[in-house]
Design an enzyme around this catalytic site. Structure first.
Site, PDB file in Angstrom:
ATOM      1  N   ASP A  24       0.789  -1.242   0.000  1.00 25.97           N
ATOM      2  CA  ASP A  24       0.000   0.000   0.000  1.00 25.97           C
ATOM      3  C   ASP A  24       0.824   1.296   0.000  1.00 25.97           C
ATOM      4  O   ASP A  24       0.453   2.259   0.682  1.00 25.97           O
ATOM      5  CB  ASP A  24      -0.956   0.017   1.199  1.00 25.97           C
ATOM      6  CG  ASP A  24      -1.940  -1.136   1.169  1.00 25.97           C
ATOM      7  OD1 ASP A  24      -1.925  -1.924   0.213  1.00 25.97           O
ATOM      8  OD2 ASP A  24      -2.730  -1.256   2.132  1.00 25.97           O
TER       9      ASP A  24
ATOM     10  N   GLU B  66      -4.533  -0.671  -1.446  1.00 25.55           N
ATOM     11  CA  GLU B  66      -5.842  -0.765  -0.793  1.00 25.55           C
ATOM     12  C   GLU B  66      -6.804  -0.012  -1.697  1.00 25.55           C
ATOM     13  O   GLU B  66      -6.687   1.199  -1.875  1.00 25.55           O
ATOM     14  CB  GLU B  66      -5.806  -0.158   0.610  1.00 25.55           C
ATOM     15  CG  GLU B  66      -7.090  -0.410   1.373  1.00 25.55           C
ATOM     16  CD  GLU B  66      -6.987  -0.070   2.866  1.00 25.55           C
ATOM     17  OE1 GLU B  66      -5.865  -0.009   3.397  1.00 25.55           O
ATOM     18  OE2 GLU B  66      -8.042   0.152   3.473  1.00 25.55           O
TER      19      GLU B  66
ATOM     20  N   LYS C  90      -6.491  -4.664  -3.209  1.00 30.28           N
ATOM     21  CA  LYS C  90      -7.052  -5.442  -2.092  1.00 30.28           C
ATOM     22  C   LYS C  90      -8.090  -4.592  -1.364  1.00 30.28           C
ATOM     23  O   LYS C  90      -7.816  -3.445  -1.014  1.00 30.28           O
ATOM     24  CB  LYS C  90      -5.941  -5.914  -1.151  1.00 30.28           C
ATOM     25  CG  LYS C  90      -5.172  -4.815  -0.445  1.00 30.28           C
ATOM     26  CD  LYS C  90      -4.125  -5.438   0.457  1.00 30.28           C
ATOM     27  CE  LYS C  90      -3.456  -4.484   1.397  1.00 30.28           C
ATOM     28  NZ  LYS C  90      -4.254  -3.538   2.126  1.00 30.28           N
TER      29      LYS C  90
ATOM     30  N   LYS D 142      -7.592  -5.150   4.740  1.00 26.21           N
ATOM     31  CA  LYS D 142      -6.294  -4.771   5.290  1.00 26.21           C
ATOM     32  C   LYS D 142      -5.243  -5.821   4.934  1.00 26.21           C
ATOM     33  O   LYS D 142      -4.103  -5.505   4.664  1.00 26.21           O
ATOM     34  CB  LYS D 142      -6.422  -4.562   6.795  1.00 26.21           C
ATOM     35  CG  LYS D 142      -7.357  -3.399   7.109  1.00 26.21           C
ATOM     36  CD  LYS D 142      -7.545  -3.177   8.584  1.00 26.21           C
ATOM     37  CE  LYS D 142      -8.381  -1.925   8.836  1.00 26.21           C
ATOM     38  NZ  LYS D 142      -9.762  -2.025   8.323  1.00 26.21           N
TER      39      LYS D 142
ATOM     40  N   VAL E  91       3.246   0.410   4.191  1.00 27.80           N
ATOM     41  CA  VAL E  91       2.501   1.134   5.226  1.00 27.80           C
ATOM     42  C   VAL E  91       1.081   0.584   5.337  1.00 27.80           C
ATOM     43  O   VAL E  91       0.570   0.004   4.383  1.00 27.80           O
ATOM     44  CB  VAL E  91       2.459   2.643   4.902  1.00 27.80           C
ATOM     45  CG1 VAL E  91       3.865   3.215   4.877  1.00 27.80           C
ATOM     46  CG2 VAL E  91       1.763   2.935   3.570  1.00 27.80           C
ATOM     47  N   THR E  92       0.449   0.823   6.483  1.00 26.78           N
ATOM     48  CA  THR E  92       1.070   1.252   7.714  1.00 26.78           C
ATOM     49  C   THR E  92       1.449   0.015   8.517  1.00 26.78           C
ATOM     50  O   THR E  92       0.823  -1.028   8.387  1.00 26.78           O
ATOM     51  CB  THR E  92       0.123   2.148   8.564  1.00 26.78           C
ATOM     52  OG1 THR E  92      -1.058   1.397   8.895  1.00 26.78           O
ATOM     53  CG2 THR E  92      -0.245   3.396   7.827  1.00 26.78           C
TER      54      THR E  92
ATOM     55  N   CYS F 216      -2.114  -2.534   7.692  1.00 28.89           N
ATOM     56  CA  CYS F 216      -2.090  -3.466   6.549  1.00 28.89           C
ATOM     57  C   CYS F 216      -0.830  -4.323   6.493  1.00 28.89           C
ATOM     58  O   CYS F 216      -0.877  -5.461   6.013  1.00 28.89           O
ATOM     59  CB  CYS F 216      -2.311  -2.698   5.252  1.00 28.89           C
ATOM     60  SG  CYS F 216      -3.996  -2.054   5.157  1.00 28.89           S
TER      61      CYS F 216
ATOM     62  N   GLN G 129       8.704 -14.015  21.105  1.00 24.79           N
ATOM     63  CA  GLN G 129       8.442 -15.447  21.304  1.00 24.79           C
ATOM     64  C   GLN G 129       9.043 -16.289  20.176  1.00 24.79           C
ATOM     65  O   GLN G 129       8.387 -17.167  19.611  1.00 24.79           O
ATOM     66  CB  GLN G 129       6.927 -15.700  21.410  1.00 24.79           C
ATOM     67  CG  GLN G 129       6.263 -14.875  22.516  1.00 24.79           C
ATOM     68  CD  GLN G 129       4.779 -15.079  22.562  1.00 24.79           C
ATOM     69  OE1 GLN G 129       4.296 -16.062  23.080  1.00 24.79           O
ATOM     70  NE2 GLN G 129       4.053 -14.129  21.989  1.00 24.79           N
TER      71      GLN G 129
HETATM   72  C1  C5J Z   1      -3.105   0.550   5.528  1.00 23.69           C
HETATM   73  C2  C5J Z   1      -5.064   1.583   6.463  1.00 23.69           C
HETATM   74  N1  C5J Z   1      -2.506   0.389   4.360  1.00 23.69           N
HETATM   75  N2  C5J Z   1      -6.370   1.682   6.263  1.00 23.69           N
HETATM   76  N3  C5J Z   1      -4.402   0.950   5.487  1.00 23.69           N
HETATM   77  O1  C5J Z   1      -2.498   0.336   6.552  1.00 23.69           O
HETATM   78  O2  C5J Z   1      -4.534   2.071   7.436  1.00 23.69           O
END
Ligand code: C5J
Length: 227
Positions: free
Chosen positions: A24, A72, A129, A132, A157-158, A162, A202
């Site tokens: 994205d 996105e 897409k 997310k 990002v972010t 996503c 972990q």
């Molecule tokens: C992404 C969002 N790409 N809606 N989308 O993180 O924050």
């Protein structure tokens, strides 16, 4: 076999079975006037990762690796954007509203394009897409399987939305995942830091993290070994 000096321990991969997945990196999130800014965020931290992302993309291309870009993006009629997504919060502009870069998060609009610095090249996978995660309602799993891909290197990002969702989806599907720390960003520094910690906690419960310099070093080692 290439080895990245990653956390919590070394990440090993073979280039032919590894894809670089860029989540994205669209104008809507990275540039002023897009969705990210309409939510009240400062987009400058996201712009700051562009040089590191570009350096990795160029090196990956030069090495001949598979590249996947995601956007996105919703259909123009928003039939793939449920009210639970569109009506959340109180942004200045909602998904589908007309903004300075066209309709927010709508496929084909100027703001929905990947930033020019990282624009997809011919032959690279570029997917829209609606969710997310990169696997939800997309052909990504089939495209990766067709190419024999087992390992994924993530940028984009972010971090906590996503990118993290896509990494968790990938991990559930059996992919070994590395997240590049300086090639991902959030509007909230504390969320980025927490996500990096969560991913590698972990014993790499979701995956590994490393810097772009550490990945580039592994790639140059692989190129030397081929010579
Ligand atoms: C992404 C969002 N790409 N809606 N989308 O993180 O924050």
């Amino acid at each position: 076999m290439s080895e990245v000096d990653a956390r919590p321990f070394a990440f090993r991969f073979e280039l032919p079975s590894t894809a670089l997945v860029i989540i994205d990196m669209q104008r809507d999130f990275v540039e002023p006037g897009g969705f990210g800014e309409s939510l009240g965020n400062d987009v400058r931290p996201l712009q700051a990762i562009l040089p590191a992302c570009r350096a990795v993309l160029q090196a990956w291309r030069a090495a001949g690796g598979t590249v996947v870009h995601t956007r996105e993006a919703h259909r123009a009629d928003l039939s793939d954007c449920p009210p639970a997504k569109r009506e959340r919060g109180a942004p200045r502009l909602r998904i589908g509203d007309a903004g300075p870069m066209g309709r927010i998060l709508v496929a084909g609009e100027p703001g929905n394009q990947i930033v020019p610095e990282l624009a997809p090249a011919a032959g690279e996978i570029a997917l829209d897409k609606p969710g997310k995660g990169a696997f939800y309602a997309t052909p990504l799993q089939e495209l990766l399987q067709e190419r024999g891909i087992t390992h994924l290197v993530f940028m984009g990002v972010t971090t906590e939305v996503c990118v993290q969702t896509s990494m968790r989806e990938a991990n559930d599907r059996g992919y070994e995942c590395l997240l590049l720390e300086d090639c991902t960003e959030s509007y909230f520094p504390q969320f980025k830091a927490a996500t990096l910690d969560m991913v590698r906690a972990q014993g790499a419960i979701v995956g590994w993290t490393a810097t772009s310099a550490q990945l580039l070093q592994a790639l140059s080692g692989a190129a030397t070994a081929r010579c």
